[in-house]
Enzyme design. Structure first.
Site, mmCIF file in Angstrom:
data_model
loop_
_atom_site.group_PDB
_atom_site.id
_atom_site.type_symbol
_atom_site.label_atom_id
_atom_site.label_comp_id
_atom_site.label_asym_id
_atom_site.label_seq_id
_atom_site.Cartn_x
_atom_site.Cartn_y
_atom_site.Cartn_z
ATOM 1 N N ASN A 132 48.192 55.117 76.232
ATOM 2 C CA ASN A 132 47.808 53.642 75.743
ATOM 3 C C ASN A 132 47.018 53.872 74.631
ATOM 4 O OD1 ASN A 132 48.003 50.979 76.575
ATOM 5 N ND2 ASN A 132 45.588 51.024 76.881
ATOM 6 N N ARG A 133 46.937 55.138 73.778
ATOM 7 C CA ARG A 133 46.379 54.983 72.635
ATOM 8 C C ARG A 133 47.486 55.772 71.484
ATOM 9 N NH1 ARG A 133 42.375 55.054 75.909
ATOM 10 N NH2 ARG A 133 40.150 54.226 75.277
ATOM 11 N N HIS A 178 47.021 47.872 84.491
ATOM 12 C CA HIS A 178 46.119 49.124 84.570
ATOM 13 C C HIS A 178 45.045 48.974 85.658
ATOM 14 C CE1 HIS A 178 47.038 49.741 80.098
ATOM 15 N NE2 HIS A 178 47.127 48.463 80.175
ATOM 16 N N GLU A 192 43.341 44.471 84.196
ATOM 17 C CA GLU A 192 42.879 45.557 85.030
ATOM 18 C C GLU A 192 42.526 45.012 86.609
ATOM 19 O OE1 GLU A 192 41.875 48.448 84.023
ATOM 20 O OE2 GLU A 192 41.703 48.542 81.827
ATOM 21 N N TYR A 218 40.615 49.814 86.561
ATOM 22 C CA TYR A 218 40.428 48.795 87.585
ATOM 23 C C TYR A 218 39.218 48.122 86.808
ATOM 24 C CZ TYR A 218 36.351 52.044 88.102
ATOM 25 O OH TYR A 218 35.358 52.767 87.917
ATOM 26 N N TYR A 246 35.527 47.508 75.093
ATOM 27 C CA TYR A 246 35.125 48.180 73.731
ATOM 28 C C TYR A 246 36.228 48.169 72.849
ATOM 29 C CZ TYR A 246 36.971 51.566 76.990
ATOM 30 O OH TYR A 246 37.775 52.313 77.895
#
Length: 428
Positions: free
Chosen positions: A258-259, A305, A380, A307, A357
């Protein structure tokens, strides 16, 4: 697909990561063993609220060997973060001392993580699945079980070999009622179960939801990281990365998928350290898992995703909002309102930095920013931290069912917006 512009939308429900977006300062994670089964006996999960001026405490927490901040949840009213901090036995006193030094209140959420894992997985017969066992939503199945599920095995589209010769596969459900097989997730094992349930509903109960099936072609990727998923089942329940080998540092395996997407890659909230859990990879799209997703052009993109119960919108790389933020927000309102009616589960809505963030290189930003997919969401799922990644089997079905209800509402809301846009463009 139908001829009109509005109905020609493609809805992708892509389970890209299936893991919580771990903290952006995570650099000191100890490499985990490649052999055997990792035990989390004696590990505790603490929850604490950290005001913004004291947020540097995360640095000192994360420098403790084995300490792992599972989740950050930002409260914009109290101007503080709620952190879930996994703590090994030999670091417990150090972590508690940090809480005391910073005058942070905390509570013990999970007393013994290994006991929670054992409860989640059940007995060994359930954990090591029997060949040919039919899919259920009462336990966590292997990738082989998923491939043998009839709704999956009809059609298979390969997108390249992974480390263990497993494949990421998309499933397509439309008027032809075909499906393709896909594999993986990481810490949040309830996420692929939810995606499989959505596939199950669309294929086996298509007469109940014929409107959204007629309005969209659905491409579902329940498991995008088969190697990581099987590794978390058999070796390390908290593994979160892919399983690719780094030739320069073979002891530090995998990339945070995911990055790894090629939009604002490595601009923040990620790491260049191969040993980090948030390692973004040597290049963008270095992983076959992310390249498989890159090759789809869609109208709606949704990644799932766990949680924290959030319905998140772009951007992840910036506090700025995209031009169509209000449209996406209205769709999310419809979806979360419908979801809440099932079991009373409440979701928060907002951009990723607003709720968590800054995080760059994510699939949601790539879908909107690079590909131009107008509706891009990241979910999430349950819960709010009572169980965190170790969601009990009894919550598989409620989680899957409420998510499906929310996604149905999302699809209908997007369809209506596309109709309005199409009528406006044609002068109707």
């Amino acid at each position: 697909m139908r001829a009109t512009t509005a109905c020609a939308a493609l809805l992708a429900l892509a389970l890209v990561i299936g893991s919580s977006r771990s903290l952006p300062l995570e650099e000191n994670r100890k490499p985990r063993s490649e052999e055997g089964i990792v035990s989390y006996s004696g590990y505790k999960l603490f929850r604490t609220d950290v005001p913004l001026p004291q947020l540097p405490v995360v640095d000192s927490l994360d420098s403790s060997d084995g300490v792992d901040v599972w989740s950050w949840r930002y409260n914009d009213q109290r101007l503080e973060y709620e952190l879930d901090v996994l703590t090994p036995p030999d670091a417990e006193q150090q972590v508690k001392q940090v809480f005391s030094d910073y005058q942070l209140n905390y509570q013990e959420v999970i007393e013994d993580l290994q006991s929670a894992i054992n409860l989640e997985l059940g007995d060994k017969e359930s954990f090591w699945n029997r060949p040919g066992h039919p899919m259920t939503w009462e336990r966590y199945h292997s990738t082989e079980d998923r491939k043998k599920y009839p709704a999956v095995s009809q059609t298979v589209l390969h997108h390249g070999y992974l480390h263990r010769n497993r494949y990421p596969h998309f499933k397509n459900i439309s008027k032809s009622s075909t499906a393709l097989a896909a594999l993986s997730s990481k810490r949040g094992m309830g996420v692929p179960c939810t995606a499989m349930f959505i596939l199950h509903r669309l294929v086996e109960f298509n007469w109940e939801d014929h409107e959204i099936i007629n309005e969209f072609d659905w491409y579902i990727l329940p498991l995008a990281n088969p190697d990581g998923y099987e590794y978390t089942r058999h070796h390390d329940r908290l593994w979160r990365k892919t399983r690719s080998i780094n030739p320069e540092m073979p002891g530090c395996v995998g990339v945070d998928a995911n990055r790894n997407f090629g939009y604002r890659w490595m601009e923040g909230g990620s790491s260049s350290n191969p040993c980090s859990d948030i390692y973004a990879g040597p290049t963008s799209f270095s992983e076959p898992e992310t390249r498989a997703i890159r090759d789809f052009l869609l109208k709606v993109y949704l990644s799932i995703h766990a949680y924290s119960q959030m319905w998140m919108l772009p951007w992840g790389f910036s506090q700025e909002r995209p031009e169509n933020y209000n449209d996406m927000y209205e769709v999310a309102l419809n979806a979360t309102a419908a979801l809440e009616k099932s079991y009373g589960t409440k979701y928060r809505i907002g951009s990723i930095p607003e709720l968590l963030y800054v995080a760059t290189g994510g699939s949601g930003d790539y879908a909107l920013g690079a590909v131009g997919i107008p509706y891009s969401f990241s979910l999430e799922l349950r819960d709010l931290g009572r169980y965190g990644f170790i969601l009990p089997r009894e919550q598989i079905m409620p989680t899957a069912n409420e998510t499906y209800v929310g996604i149905k509402a999302m699809a209908q809301a997007v369809f209506e917006k596309l109709q309005v846009s199409n009528n406006t463009n044609t002068g109707a």
